[in-house]
Design a protein around this motif. Structure first.
Motif, PDB file in Angstrom:
ATOM      1  N   LYS A  57       0.822  -1.210   0.000  1.00  0.00           N
ATOM      2  CA  LYS A  57       0.000   0.000   0.000  1.00  0.00           C
ATOM      3  C   LYS A  57       0.859   1.264   0.000  1.00  0.00           C
ATOM      4  CE  LYS A  57      -2.280  -1.079   3.744  1.00  0.00           C
ATOM      5  NZ  LYS A  57      -1.674  -2.403   4.011  1.00  0.00           N
ATOM      6  N   LEU A  60       2.697   1.830  -3.281  1.00  0.00           N
ATOM      7  CA  LEU A  60       1.779   2.273  -4.331  1.00  0.00           C
ATOM      8  C   LEU A  60       1.452   3.749  -4.175  1.00  0.00           C
ATOM      9  CD1 LEU A  60      -0.119   1.836  -6.701  1.00  0.00           C
ATOM     10  CD2 LEU A  60      -1.850   1.012  -5.071  1.00  0.00           C
ATOM     11  N   THR A  61       1.161   4.181  -2.965  1.00  0.00           N
ATOM     12  CA  THR A  61       0.818   5.593  -2.776  1.00  0.00           C
ATOM     13  C   THR A  61       1.994   6.499  -3.130  1.00  0.00           C
ATOM     14  OG1 THR A  61       1.397   5.509  -0.413  1.00  0.00           O
ATOM     15  CG2 THR A  61      -0.902   5.070  -1.006  1.00  0.00           C
ATOM     16  N   ARG A  63       4.290   5.881  -5.433  1.00  0.00           N
ATOM     17  CA  ARG A  63       4.404   5.921  -6.894  1.00  0.00           C
ATOM     18  C   ARG A  63       3.356   6.836  -7.510  1.00  0.00           C
ATOM     19  NH1 ARG A  63       4.837   0.342  -6.302  1.00  0.00           N
ATOM     20  NH2 ARG A  63       2.804  -0.018  -7.287  1.00  0.00           N
ATOM     21  N   LEU A  64       2.168   6.833  -6.949  1.00  0.00           N
ATOM     22  CA  LEU A  64       1.086   7.642  -7.505  1.00  0.00           C
ATOM     23  C   LEU A  64       1.288   9.123  -7.254  1.00  0.00           C
ATOM     24  CD1 LEU A  64      -1.913   5.356  -6.547  1.00  0.00           C
ATOM     25  CD2 LEU A  64      -1.200   5.924  -8.885  1.00  0.00           C
ATOM     26  N   GLU A 145      -5.496   5.153   2.879  1.00  0.00           N
ATOM     27  CA  GLU A 145      -4.984   3.783   2.922  1.00  0.00           C
ATOM     28  C   GLU A 145      -4.886   3.259   4.342  1.00  0.00           C
ATOM     29  OE1 GLU A 145      -1.974   2.403   3.976  1.00  0.00           O
ATOM     30  OE2 GLU A 145      -0.678   4.115   4.321  1.00  0.00           O
ATOM     31  N   PRO A 222      -0.999  -4.763  -7.002  1.00  0.00           N
ATOM     32  CA  PRO A 222      -0.543  -3.365  -6.987  1.00  0.00           C
ATOM     33  C   PRO A 222      -0.480  -2.742  -8.379  1.00  0.00           C
ATOM     34  CG  PRO A 222       0.730  -4.641  -5.420  1.00  0.00           C
ATOM     35  CD  PRO A 222      -0.109  -5.628  -6.176  1.00  0.00           C
ATOM     36  N   ALA A 223      -0.039  -3.511  -9.388  1.00  0.00           N
ATOM     37  CA  ALA A 223       0.045  -2.966 -10.748  1.00  0.00           C
ATOM     38  C   ALA A 223      -1.336  -2.652 -11.305  1.00  0.00           C
ATOM     39  CB  ALA A 223       0.777  -3.949 -11.661  1.00  0.00           C
ATOM     40  N   GLU A 226      -2.707   0.479  -9.546  1.00  0.00           N
ATOM     41  CA  GLU A 226      -2.086   1.709 -10.041  1.00  0.00           C
ATOM     42  C   GLU A 226      -2.710   2.135 -11.365  1.00  0.00           C
ATOM     43  OE1 GLU A 226       2.342   3.569 -11.048  1.00  0.00           O
ATOM     44  OE2 GLU A 226       2.152   1.552 -10.189  1.00  0.00           O
ATOM     45  N   LYS A 227      -2.943   1.187 -12.247  1.00  0.00           N
ATOM     46  CA  LYS A 227      -3.548   1.495 -13.543  1.00  0.00           C
ATOM     47  C   LYS A 227      -4.952   2.064 -13.371  1.00  0.00           C
ATOM     48  CE  LYS A 227      -4.794  -0.637 -17.968  1.00  0.00           C
ATOM     49  NZ  LYS A 227      -4.787  -1.913 -18.751  1.00  0.00           N
ATOM     50  N   ARG A 230      -4.797   5.658 -11.786  1.00  0.00           N
ATOM     51  CA  ARG A 230      -4.327   6.650 -12.769  1.00  0.00           C
ATOM     52  C   ARG A 230      -5.408   6.959 -13.800  1.00  0.00           C
ATOM     53  NH1 ARG A 230       0.804   8.061 -11.997  1.00  0.00           N
ATOM     54  NH2 ARG A 230       2.262   6.597 -10.999  1.00  0.00           N
TER      55      ARG A 230
END
Length: 238
Positions: A57, A60-61, A63-64, A145, A222-223, A226-227, A230
């Motif tokens: 989690k 991911l946050t 990266r975003l 999260e 996670p991938a 993310e998609k 976004r």
């Protein structure tokens, strides 16, 4: 902020009210979460993000790069009356150790006004140490999260601030290993306690994912998550 298991770690709206889909089913079906009439007055939407501690989690946050509300900051102080117990210590994996009402109120305020005061929680001492002011003005999405995010899916939907609800899922042994490395590095609890509790969480993870899904979350890697998130950021206004 680290994953909410920090010490050791609603269904879709009625079809008649659906007017403006937020996220589409990858298979081409109807949207999972839709915006009811009047929802365009809310400038920011909330994506609830949960998953086992160590499921990715926090990574991911990062990266975003979106505004984030760490829901573990809404834990109750260790001396709060009637906290649940397990393994001879407070069970911080039990929703009763967490202030769901306060979390929802903060998210609704953020979504509607762009501003909110949220608590600051100190993990080593298991208590709140103050508050901080969040400003998400201009952001279409804010991430919230924590392992208890699924507990407030229905409340956020009822308050008309929900964009999506996701639980992260990846191989359990991977999650166990990353969680153990993190907790040991941060010296959260004695190593034996961390290992014993982490192993218990590994065994319980499939049931946890089923529980989060029953509360309205979608299980994604996670991938995939993310998609999907976004995609919310570039979705044209209607």
């Amino acid at each position: 902020m680290s994953d909410p298991q920090h010490h050791a770690d609603g269904g879709p709206a009625d079809a008649a009210t659906r007017t403006d889909p937020v996220t589409a089913d990858p298979a081409g079906g109807p949207a999972l979460f839709d915006l009811p009439p009047g929802s365009r007055e809310v400038p920011t939407r909330v994506v609830l993000l949960t998953g086992a501690s160590g499921s990715g989690k926090t990574s991911l946050t990062r990266r975003l790069g979106l505004p984030v509300v760490a829901l573990d900051d809404f834990y109750l102080d260790h001396d709060h009356p009637d906290l649940p117990q397990r393994f001879g210590i407070v069970d911080w994996d039990d929703p009763r150790s967490w202030d769901a009402t306060g979390a929802v109120e903060a998210l609704v305020e953020l979504a509607r006004t762009g501003h909110a005061d949220v608590p600051v929680y100190d993990i080593p001492t298991s208590r709140r140490t103050g508050t901080t002011h969040l400003d998400v003005t201009g952001s279409r999405v804010v991430l919230a999260e924590g392992i208890f995010a699924a507990e407030i899916v229905a409340a956020c939907r009822a308050q008309d601030v929900l964009a999506d609800a996701i639980c992260l899922r990846r191989p359990r042994l991977m999650t166990f290993w990353f969680r153990l490395l993190r907790d040991l590095a941060e010296m959260r609890k004695p190593p034996l306690t961390l290992f014993r509790r982490g192993w218990g969480l590994l065994r319980a993870e499939p049931a946890l994912v089923r529980h989060w899904e029953s509360l309205g979350c979608r299980a994604l890697t996670p991938a995939q998550a993310e998609k999907e998130i976004r995609a919310l950021l570039v979705r044209p206004s209607t």
